[in-house]
Design a protein around this motif. Structure first.
Motif, PDB file in Angstrom:
ATOM      1  N   UNK A 199     -53.641 -16.486   9.504  1.00 37.76           N
ATOM      2  CA  UNK A 199     -54.509 -17.788   9.135  1.00 37.76           C
ATOM      3  C   UNK A 199     -54.424 -17.921   7.399  1.00 37.76           C
ATOM      4  N   UNK A 200     -54.298 -18.849   6.620  1.00 37.85           N
ATOM      5  CA  UNK A 200     -55.029 -18.781   5.186  1.00 37.85           C
ATOM      6  C   UNK A 200     -55.782 -17.437   4.824  1.00 37.85           C
ATOM      7  N   UNK A 201     -57.226 -17.201   5.262  1.00 39.45           N
ATOM      8  CA  UNK A 201     -57.553 -16.320   4.666  1.00 39.45           C
ATOM      9  C   UNK A 201     -57.185 -14.693   5.018  1.00 39.45           C
ATOM     10  N   UNK A 202     -55.909 -14.753   6.326  1.00 45.15           N
ATOM     11  CA  UNK A 202     -55.042 -12.890   5.667  1.00 45.15           C
ATOM     12  C   UNK A 202     -53.963 -13.367   4.916  1.00 45.15           C
ATOM     13  N   UNK A 232     -53.801 -10.881   2.263  1.00 43.63           N
ATOM     14  CA  UNK A 232     -52.645  -9.688   2.500  1.00 43.63           C
ATOM     15  C   UNK A 232     -51.963  -9.473   0.906  1.00 43.63           C
ATOM     16  N   UNK A 233     -51.746 -10.486  -0.032  1.00 43.95           N
ATOM     17  CA  UNK A 233     -51.594 -10.854  -0.978  1.00 43.95           C
ATOM     18  C   UNK A 233     -52.501  -9.860  -1.967  1.00 43.95           C
ATOM     19  N   UNK A 234     -53.463 -10.390  -1.964  1.00 48.02           N
ATOM     20  CA  UNK A 234     -54.377  -9.448  -2.544  1.00 48.02           C
ATOM     21  C   UNK A 234     -54.625  -7.884  -2.484  1.00 48.02           C
ATOM     22  N   UNK A 247     -54.547  -4.010   8.843  1.00 51.10           N
ATOM     23  CA  UNK A 247     -55.925  -4.343   9.200  1.00 51.10           C
ATOM     24  C   UNK A 247     -55.716  -5.789   9.565  1.00 51.10           C
ATOM     25  N   UNK A 248     -55.613  -6.152   7.816  1.00 54.24           N
ATOM     26  CA  UNK A 248     -55.730  -7.186   8.099  1.00 54.24           C
ATOM     27  C   UNK A 248     -55.274  -8.752   9.138  1.00 54.24           C
ATOM     28  N   UNK A 249     -54.309  -7.756   9.773  1.00 57.15           N
ATOM     29  CA  UNK A 249     -53.581  -9.324  10.609  1.00 57.15           C
ATOM     30  C   UNK A 249     -54.154  -9.140  11.961  1.00 57.15           C
ATOM     31  N   UNK A 250     -55.036  -8.026  11.985  1.00 57.67           N
ATOM     32  CA  UNK A 250     -55.901  -7.075  13.288  1.00 57.67           C
ATOM     33  C   UNK A 250     -56.773  -8.193  12.677  1.00 57.67           C
ATOM     34  N   UNK A 251     -56.994  -8.801  11.818  1.00 56.61           N
ATOM     35  CA  UNK A 251     -58.547  -9.608  11.850  1.00 56.61           C
ATOM     36  C   UNK A 251     -59.184  -9.177  10.533  1.00 56.61           C
TER      37      UNK A 251
END
Length: 241
Positions: free
Chosen positions: A22-25, A29-31, A61-65
């Motif tokens: 998603x865009x939020x993910x 990730x960039x941050x 973890x971000x990829x995992x939501x």
């Protein structure tokens, strides 16, 4: 005569499931990359990126939501771990899969992720959802394992590190949303591969959640390695577009 011949069993049917971020993910990730940039120090073995381990773990973890922050309390000299949910695209796909399988077993890496999966499945299906993690009491764990082995219309969501020493007799599928150790993956498949299981062929779904997840499957799990050693040394640039 003490003779035992092991029955032939069909190999699992491996099904890859590719999920878009998603865009939020992507933004998180960039941050994370900006907060934990490449920071190399040298020793006798060569240059080491000191930030790679924490950066890659947070990205996975971000990829995992799940977004995890570590906040340091200067006064108490303690560090607090805070995990929050991030919108993702894999939960609807998970619902689709569990509704066509019988008593599937879902493996996930993080306790927060397991809590999110359980809540989502309870809200979007009429299935009985049970969990086993390091925080589940022994009594509740025994009940969960009984349900997945004997009670129809049940889904078990288990922490991927708790993948040994138990079995399901009526499950048709094992779903790996996230796992970081080859032996946990192999043990997880084993929960469904016993001869007592009534299904001749068992489906194994592997979720590819993003570049870090892809790397774990390709370069760690499939190479029979572990996340802790291999992922920390991973310095390739992956594009989150």
């Amino acid at each position: 005569f003490g003779y035992f011949k092991e029955m032939e069993k069909a190999p699992p049917n491996i099904i890859p499931v590719h999920i878009e971020l998603t865009e939020e993910q992507k933004q998180k990730i960039v941050a994370t990359g900006e907060k934990y940039p490449e920071k190399k120090t040298s020793d006798e073995a060569g240059a080491i990126d000191e930030n790679s381990a924490v950066r890659n773990i947070i990205k996975y973890g971000i990829e995992c939501g799940v977004f995890t922050e570590y906040l340091f309390d200067d006064d108490a000299h303690t560090q607090k771990k805070i995990s929050t949910e991030i919108p993702n695209n894999y939960l609807p796909k998970l619902v689709e899969i569990v509704q066509k399988e019988q008593n599937p077993i879902i493996f996930a890496q993080y306790i927060k992720q397991i809590e999110i999966i359980k809540q989502y499945l309870e809200e979007h299906t009429d299935l009985n959802v049970v969990t086993i993690t390091g925080k589940v009491s022994e009594k509740n764990r025994k009940q969960a394992l009984h349900d997945i082995a004997h009670t129809s219309n049940t889904v078990l969501v288990a922490q991927s590190s708790i993948s040994a020493g138990w079995q399901s007799l009526i499950s048709s599928a094992t779903i790996f949303v996230s796992v970081t150790r080859w032996r946990h993956y192999q043990q997880g498949i084993g929960r469904n591969s016993r001869h007592q299981n009534r299904h001749e062929t068992k489906n194994v779904y592997r979720f590819y959640l993003g570049p870090t997840s892809q790397h774990i499957w390709d370069d760690i799990i499939d190479q029979r390695k572990d996340f802790n050693d291999a992922l920390q040394a991973w310095n390739k640039e992956r594009v989150y577009s």
